[in-house]
Motif scaffolding. Structure first.
Motif, PDB file in Angstrom:
ATOM      1  N   UNK A 133      49.336  31.129  47.875  1.00 55.82           N
ATOM      2  CA  UNK A 133      48.844  29.955  47.856  1.00 55.82           C
ATOM      3  C   UNK A 133      47.665  29.686  46.653  1.00 55.82           C
ATOM      4  N   UNK A 134      47.448  28.188  45.869  1.00 54.46           N
ATOM      5  CA  UNK A 134      46.835  28.843  44.105  1.00 54.46           C
ATOM      6  C   UNK A 134      45.303  29.318  44.160  1.00 54.46           C
ATOM      7  N   UNK A 139      41.832  33.158  42.605  1.00 57.17           N
ATOM      8  CA  UNK A 139      41.083  34.177  42.032  1.00 57.17           C
ATOM      9  C   UNK A 139      41.232  35.322  41.575  1.00 57.17           C
ATOM     10  N   UNK A 140      42.510  35.405  41.723  1.00 62.24           N
ATOM     11  CA  UNK A 140      43.255  36.415  40.659  1.00 62.24           C
ATOM     12  C   UNK A 140      42.917  37.014  39.526  1.00 62.24           C
ATOM     13  N   UNK A 141      42.524  35.841  38.993  1.00 63.20           N
ATOM     14  CA  UNK A 141      43.247  35.194  37.370  1.00 63.20           C
ATOM     15  C   UNK A 141      40.942  36.313  37.325  1.00 63.20           C
ATOM     16  N   UNK A 142      40.411  35.572  37.838  1.00 61.43           N
ATOM     17  CA  UNK A 142      38.960  36.317  37.742  1.00 61.43           C
ATOM     18  C   UNK A 142      38.897  37.502  38.805  1.00 61.43           C
TER      19      UNK A 142
END
Length: 290
Positions: A133-134, A139-142
């Protein structure tokens, strides 16, 4: 000019009264009658057995129904707490700051409301997906751990509320903006002459004069949220562990998965009484003289 006869008057009233009777009054009466009978939906209606208030007693004693009632009230209350301040704030911003693109902003805000709820639920199911899911990608990017969203006991209900806020907020913002346009500007000019600041104008002028619009928003929102069904049917089926099970879905599950039409009708009639009670209560609380 001759007054219309009784038959002419009845002719004008007949279509509306007929539709009201067929689609509202008759189903309510039929639901009330079925709720007093034991009837499996897998058998013909002729095999109904009158049991009186037994279905109501069984339903009220069910732990699952008690959980569904509490979830329904929680869902409705949190929607009200989140949505009303947001609707008023966004409406004030769009109304008072009439910058270029304001009309586009209003259109984009209202657009989700006209999308079918089932389609919205399917799309948000993809957004909430714990695997791809986007939302979890963001969240993974942060460097924030992935969340279970609809698969979490603690997050499932809030996730559904966020979905509902996104879809319906624009409708309520439009209603509040309509209420703002009805307030005469002379009131604000008089308040400025008296030395009132912006906060005083908001609390002592704008919000009191928005009472009718806010009353309409609260009543409609309460009715809609107490009857929520589509996103729960599509996304969670009342799970996980009944954390999102509400009366509407529990009623559907009882009727169509277990075939117990009597108890399902009792739940439906209880929900009807609850909605009617809160509607009448709010109408009295928000009664205005202007």
């Amino acid at each position: 000019m001759n007054k219309p006869g009784r038959f002419v008057t009845f002719g004008f009233l007949a279509p509306g009264v007929g539709l009201l009777s067929i689609f509202i009054i008759f189903p309510i009466l039929l639901t009330a009658w079925v709720s007093l009978n034991h009837w499996s939906m897998f058998t013909p209606p002729t095999e109904m057995q009158f049991v009186g208030a037994e279905n109501y007693a069984k339903v009220i004693a069910q732990p699952t129904f008690k959980k569904a009632i509490s979830n329904t009230f929680l869902y409705s209350a949190l929607n009200l707490v989140i949505m009303i301040p947001l609707a008023v704030l966004i409406a004030l911003l769009l109304y008072h700051f009439r910058a270029k693109g304001n009309t586009v902003a209003r259109t984009l805000l209202f657009l989700p409301y006209i999308i079918p709820p089932v389609a919205v639920a399917i799309v948000w199911g993809y957004l909430y997906s714990p695997m791809y899911g986007p939302f979890n990608e963001i969240l993974a990017f942060f460097h924030i751990p992935a969340q279970k969203w609809l698969g979490s006991l603690e997050q499932a209900m809030l996730s559904l509320i966020i979905l509902n806020v996104w879809q319906t907020l624009g409708y309520y913002v439009v209603i509040v903006i309509a209420g703002l346009t009805e307030i005469p500007q002379d009131y604000y000019e008089a308040a400025s002459i008296d030395g009132a600041n912006s906060f005083q104008k908001l609390t002592r002028l704008t919000l009191p004069l928005l009472k009718r619009s806010l009353a309409f928003v609260i009543i409609i929102m309460t009715i809609n949220t107490l009857q929520v069904f589509d996103p729960i049917y599509v996304l969670t089926q009342g799970g996980p562990a009944n954390s999102t099970n509400v009366v509407s879905y529990h009623m559907y599950d009882t009727a169509f998965n277990f075939g117990n039409a009597g108890q399902a009708s009792a739940m439906a009639f209880i929900l009807y009484i609850v909605v009617l009670f809160f509607t009448v209560l709010q109408l009295r609380l928000f009664k205005t003289d202007y």
